[in-house]
Design a protein around this motif. Structure first.
Motif, PDB file in Angstrom:
ATOM      1  N   ILE A  30      34.150 -59.948  39.922  1.00  0.00           N
ATOM      2  CA  ILE A  30      33.375 -60.120  41.256  1.00  0.00           C
ATOM      3  C   ILE A  30      33.055 -61.713  40.946  1.00  0.00           C
ATOM      4  N   GLN A  31      32.719 -62.295  40.016  1.00  0.00           N
ATOM      5  CA  GLN A  31      32.322 -63.633  39.721  1.00  0.00           C
ATOM      6  C   GLN A  31      33.779 -64.716  40.255  1.00  0.00           C
ATOM      7  N   ILE A  77      15.876 -59.861  31.048  1.00  0.00           N
ATOM      8  CA  ILE A  77      16.440 -59.561  32.186  1.00  0.00           C
ATOM      9  C   ILE A  77      15.932 -58.291  32.900  1.00  0.00           C
ATOM     10  N   VAL A  78      15.294 -58.386  34.082  1.00  0.00           N
ATOM     11  CA  VAL A  78      14.721 -57.418  34.825  1.00  0.00           C
ATOM     12  C   VAL A  78      15.631 -56.596  36.061  1.00  0.00           C
ATOM     13  N   GLY A  79      16.506 -57.497  36.495  1.00  0.00           N
ATOM     14  CA  GLY A  79      17.482 -57.112  37.373  1.00  0.00           C
ATOM     15  C   GLY A  79      18.563 -57.958  37.729  1.00  0.00           C
ATOM     16  N   TYR A  80      19.365 -57.443  38.443  1.00  0.00           N
ATOM     17  CA  TYR A  80      20.503 -58.290  38.964  1.00  0.00           C
ATOM     18  C   TYR A  80      20.996 -57.818  40.230  1.00  0.00           C
ATOM     19  N   ARG A 132      19.437 -66.696  37.667  1.00  0.00           N
ATOM     20  CA  ARG A 132      20.828 -67.411  37.310  1.00  0.00           C
ATOM     21  C   ARG A 132      21.903 -66.648  37.362  1.00  0.00           C
ATOM     22  N   SER A 133      23.001 -67.394  36.967  1.00  0.00           N
ATOM     23  CA  SER A 133      24.336 -66.741  37.355  1.00  0.00           C
ATOM     24  C   SER A 133      24.304 -65.640  36.038  1.00  0.00           C
ATOM     25  N   ALA A 134      24.751 -64.557  36.269  1.00  0.00           N
ATOM     26  CA  ALA A 134      25.229 -63.552  34.943  1.00  0.00           C
ATOM     27  C   ALA A 134      26.209 -64.199  33.919  1.00  0.00           C
ATOM     28  N   GLU A 135      25.700 -63.955  32.679  1.00  0.00           N
ATOM     29  CA  GLU A 135      26.909 -64.252  31.764  1.00  0.00           C
ATOM     30  C   GLU A 135      27.614 -62.953  31.166  1.00  0.00           C
ATOM     31  N   LEU A 136      28.441 -63.164  30.340  1.00  0.00           N
ATOM     32  CA  LEU A 136      29.136 -61.813  29.749  1.00  0.00           C
ATOM     33  C   LEU A 136      28.100 -61.230  28.831  1.00  0.00           C
ATOM     34  N   THR A 137      27.470 -62.208  28.151  1.00  0.00           N
ATOM     35  CA  THR A 137      26.359 -61.826  26.971  1.00  0.00           C
ATOM     36  C   THR A 137      25.551 -61.038  27.560  1.00  0.00           C
ATOM     37  N   ASP A 138      25.303 -61.021  28.887  1.00  0.00           N
ATOM     38  CA  ASP A 138      24.146 -60.169  29.772  1.00  0.00           C
ATOM     39  C   ASP A 138      24.635 -58.848  29.737  1.00  0.00           C
ATOM     40  N   LEU A 184      24.238 -62.491  39.995  1.00  0.00           N
ATOM     41  CA  LEU A 184      22.949 -63.186  39.507  1.00  0.00           C
ATOM     42  C   LEU A 184      22.141 -62.202  38.769  1.00  0.00           C
ATOM     43  N   VAL A 185      21.384 -62.699  37.971  1.00  0.00           N
ATOM     44  CA  VAL A 185      20.412 -61.978  37.022  1.00  0.00           C
ATOM     45  C   VAL A 185      19.068 -62.500  37.315  1.00  0.00           C
ATOM     46  N   CYS A 186      18.023 -61.710  37.290  1.00  0.00           N
ATOM     47  CA  CYS A 186      16.609 -62.264  37.448  1.00  0.00           C
ATOM     48  C   CYS A 186      16.099 -61.914  35.871  1.00  0.00           C
TER      49      CYS A 186
END
Length: 185
Positions: free
Chosen positions: A51-52, A67-70, A9-15, A58-60
């Protein structure tokens, strides 16, 4: 995008705190990034926001929501003629590498970039990083440039190589580049 084990999914600032947790060991213990100091939460937040505006970030996540990666794309050069070319980056939790999350993440990144009319992907890799070279090779990137002794980190001079992939056939004039905000990224 999802498969049995991974959700992209798209990264969120809370991530941001989790993304920084994943990035920190790369800064502190490797020459995978040439950054010497771990960025602050505020600085990293600003990077994601910037960047966005133009590209996917994106985050995985695991099926449990961890969250395991981006991965993200960024500007290769700031001139308009380069609008159809991006630099790609990926960082995975080092304890979870090799389980397929990175591949799912990169496939999703490529799909988003196609919607934006990006044609060329570039990856800047520390030359001794065989894992990253192999990963990008699996995605049909090929080596296009090699620069010896380009950076200095962890007490040694490091070589850098650039790998490139044509995401879409290059013929004639390209379709206009579409910033991230206009493709629902």
């Amino acid at each position: 995008m999802a498969d049995k084990q991974w959700i992209v999914r798209s990264a969120e600032l809370t991530d941001v705190a989790e993304l920084l947790r994943i990035y920190t060991p790369y800064v502190e213990k490797t020459a995978i990034t040439f950054e010497y100091d771990v960025p602050s939460i505020d600085e990293f937040t600003q990077r994601v926001k910037t960047i966005q505006q133009r590209y996917p970030y994106l985050v995985c996540e695991s099926s449990e929501g961890e969250i395991v990666g981006y991965a993200y794309a960024s500007t290769y050069k700031g001139r308009t003629a380069y609008d159809w070319t991006v630099e790609t980056s990926i960082y995975m939790d080092q304890s979870l590498k090799g389980r397929g999350g990175g591949s799912v993440l990169y496939h999703a990144l490529e799909e988003q970039l196609k919607k934006q009319n990006v044609y060329v992907l570039l990856a800047c890799i520390t030359a001794g990083n065989a894992e990253s070279v192999g990963f990008h090779g699996k995605f049909a990137y090929r080596e296009v440039a090699y620069f010896p002794n380009l950076g200095y980190k962890n007490g040694e001079w490091l070589d850098v190589l650039w790998m490139q992939k044509e995401l879409q056939p290059i013929q004639g004039s390209p379709n206009p580049f579409i910033p991230n905000e206009f493709v629902g990224g």
